[in-house]
Write an enzyme that holds these catalytic residues in place. Structure first.
Site, mmCIF file in Angstrom:
data_model
loop_
_atom_site.group_PDB
_atom_site.id
_atom_site.type_symbol
_atom_site.label_atom_id
_atom_site.label_comp_id
_atom_site.label_asym_id
_atom_site.label_seq_id
_atom_site.Cartn_x
_atom_site.Cartn_y
_atom_site.Cartn_z
ATOM 1 N N ASP A 167 0.813 -1.216 0.000
ATOM 2 C CA ASP A 167 0.000 0.000 0.000
ATOM 3 C C ASP A 167 0.853 1.275 0.000
ATOM 4 O O ASP A 167 1.863 1.368 0.687
ATOM 5 C CB ASP A 167 -0.911 -0.026 1.229
ATOM 6 C CG ASP A 167 -2.001 1.016 1.169
ATOM 7 O OD1 ASP A 167 -2.286 1.519 0.069
ATOM 8 O OD2 ASP A 167 -2.567 1.332 2.233
ATOM 9 N N GLU A 281 -2.977 -0.490 -8.415
ATOM 10 C CA GLU A 281 -3.919 0.567 -8.054
ATOM 11 C C GLU A 281 -3.172 1.889 -8.097
ATOM 12 O O GLU A 281 -2.019 1.977 -7.663
ATOM 13 C CB GLU A 281 -4.501 0.347 -6.658
ATOM 14 C CG GLU A 281 -5.401 1.496 -6.209
ATOM 15 C CD GLU A 281 -6.179 1.191 -4.946
ATOM 16 O OE1 GLU A 281 -7.213 0.508 -5.053
ATOM 17 O OE2 GLU A 281 -5.745 1.611 -3.856
#
Length: 514
Positions: A167, A281
């Site tokens: 992340d 992402e």
């Protein structure tokens, strides 16, 4: 071949305190997670021959003519277990509606699994998720985050697949660490390359910033970009998006360097990952100004032009997405904004729209689920830490009270890297509540944000003698009472997932009835 737990007879006969859902038989070898008297967990493996225990570390003995190993839940045993049980290996999730369930302590996965089970199928979970920034603050590594999720998935016997999110990656080195640890979902954060001057620059300044973009890295020329966007008019499911020369320049100035950085990170990811499947992402949510619909079109078009492929995008939406509290803003304005973003995502992808700082945004979940038509990714992290504090408030009020007092001291410093608006003077003092009232602090806007953003300081604070001030004790309490923590997590995350599950259920009913 994997057989259900009731067929694992020998391991059960070893009189170990086994986590019931963990027990599995694969290719004649039995595996389970055993709890010791002190609350610690151990891996138990039972096989017909000692040779079948190869790769596992621990104490070996004989049990009814079989070889039994009881070993620590460390990295080497986690890796050996993933090699034997394929369902413990994270995988890519594609366009399935998904939820990232971050875990700052390494103990939350069992509760996360139970919440996903409780709402039924359809939502693909990510159980290994922590940003590099959070790892630095908690003293963890990408491998530790992965291994903690592995043990939690194993303990709960979750065999329906899950992802692992590296992340908010910012550097090429971040990518390399996470590829080495086996992550499958890579969130690139180019926020440092977003130029907010684009919003207010006057024409001469805008032209100067536009000319100074890294055109070589963008594999482009100013005149070519203007030809593509200067008179672009799109009609997307009733939403009109238009760019002219000024809007095109502003979009390029704001996001051009970010696009170049994402392309560089993506290409490096593919090179390092080799033939291992990965998905991307793109996150531009941690910026000052919202992403306009024209800017979203620019981002999607330019990333595609550079060969970037992504599965989800996190724009900066209108309103405020503060840590650990509900959405702050006008719901009608959010729905109108999000609906247009969703139409763009369907047109240029399809790809999922991602909600970052997505925990506890209960008022907008139905909107996101409905308008995205299931093409959504919900990302949560710190709310699991808050549920750990809730468990501590019930189990050891004195420890919770001390943590809250310390968090108040740290808040002025720790809030600097977060978008929060909590005010110390509006949060109750620790002495204002009796023990029974302490859990209510987790429902108080200002106290909740204070507790949320100070997690790193709380977990790593040390006494004058070098011992952890709170972190070790907090972990000990949760490890002794795993069911208490899992129960709070399950209740909390069912609230997060249910609105998305309801939309999926309605869609399936409509499809079956047509």
């Amino acid at each position: 071949m994997h057989r259900p737990e009731e067929q694992s007879v020998l391991l059960r006969a070893a009189r170990l305190d086994l986590a019931p859902r963990s027990v599995v038989v694969a290719d004649g070898v039995e595996y389970g997670l055993a709890r010791l008297a002190d609350g610690d967990w151990r891996l138990a493996v039972l096989a017909a021959t000692p040779e079948e225990l190869h790769g596992f570390a621990g104490e070996r003995s004989q049990h009814e003519g079989h070889a039994l190993l009881v070993g620590p839940c460390h990295a080497a045993n986690a890796a050996a277990l993933r090699a034997r049980l394929a369902w413990l290996q994270p995988r890519v999730l594609g366009l399935q509606p998904s939820a990232g369930l971050g875990d700052r302590l390494g103990l939350a996965t069992p509760g996360h699994v139970r919440a996903v089970r409780a709402v039924g199928g359809g939502i693909a979970p990510i159980f290994a998720q922590q940003s590099i920034r959070e790892m630095q603050r908690t003293g963890r590594t990408p491998q530790q985050v992965m291994d903690d999720a592995t043990w939690g998935v194993f303990a709960e016997g979750w065999r329906d697949g899950f992802g692992a999110d590296a992340d908010h990656l910012k550097t090429l080195e971040d990518v390399e660490q996470c590829v080495a640890a086996g992550y499958t979902f890579y969130t690139v954060d180019p926020g440092a390359y977003v130029d907010d001057r684009a919003a207010s620059a006057d024409p001469p300044e805008l032209e100067r910033l536009f000319a100074a973009l890294p055109w070589d890295a963008l594999e482009d020329r100013p005149a070519d970009l203007l030809r593509r966007y200067a008179d672009l008019r799109l009609e997307l499911e009733g939403h009109r998006v238009a760019l002219d020369q000024v809007a095109a320049r502003r979009a390029a100035v704001k996001y051009g360097r970010a696009v170049a950085h994402v392309a560089r990170m993506y290409r490096h990811l593919l090179a390092v990952a080799g033939d291992r499947p990965v998905e991307l992402e793109v996150s531009v949510d941690e910026t000052t100004y919202p992403t306009s619909h024209a800017e979203h079109v620019y981002l999607a078009s330019e990333l595609q032009r550079l060969g970037v492929r992504w599965v989800s995008l996190a724009p900066r939406y209108v309103g405020r997405f503060e840590k650990g509290v509900d959405y702050v803003g006008d719901l009608a304005a959010f729905e109108a904004d999000f609906a247009a973003h969703a139409a763009i995502a369907r047109q240029f992808g399809p790809y999922k729209l991602s909600l970052h700082s997505g925990s506890d945004k209960f008022s907008i979940y139905p909107i996101v689920a409905r308008q995205s038509r299931g093409l959504a990714h919900l990302k949560t992290a710190g709310t699991s830490y808050l549920e750990a504090l809730r468990a501590i408030a019930h189990l050891e009020p004195a420890l919770f009270r001390a943590i809250y007092a310390f968090a108040r001291q740290q808040y002025p410093t720790d809030r600097a890297s977060y978008h929060v608006s909590a005010e110390l003077e509006r949060a109750p003092q620790p002495e204002e509540l009796d023990d029974a009232g302490l859990p209510t602090l987790l429902e108080h806007f200002h106290a909740r944000e204070i507790l949320h953003v100070t997690f790193g300081s709380v977990l790593t604070a040390r006494t004058s003698t070098g011992e952890l001030r709170f972190g070790a004790r907090l972990m000990q309490v949760l490890q002794r009472h795993p069911e208490e923590y899992a129960r709070h997590l399950e209740t909390h995350f069912v609230r997060h997932l249910q609105p998305f599950a309801a939309v999926l259920h309605h869609a399936r009913q409509g499809a079956s009835g047509s």
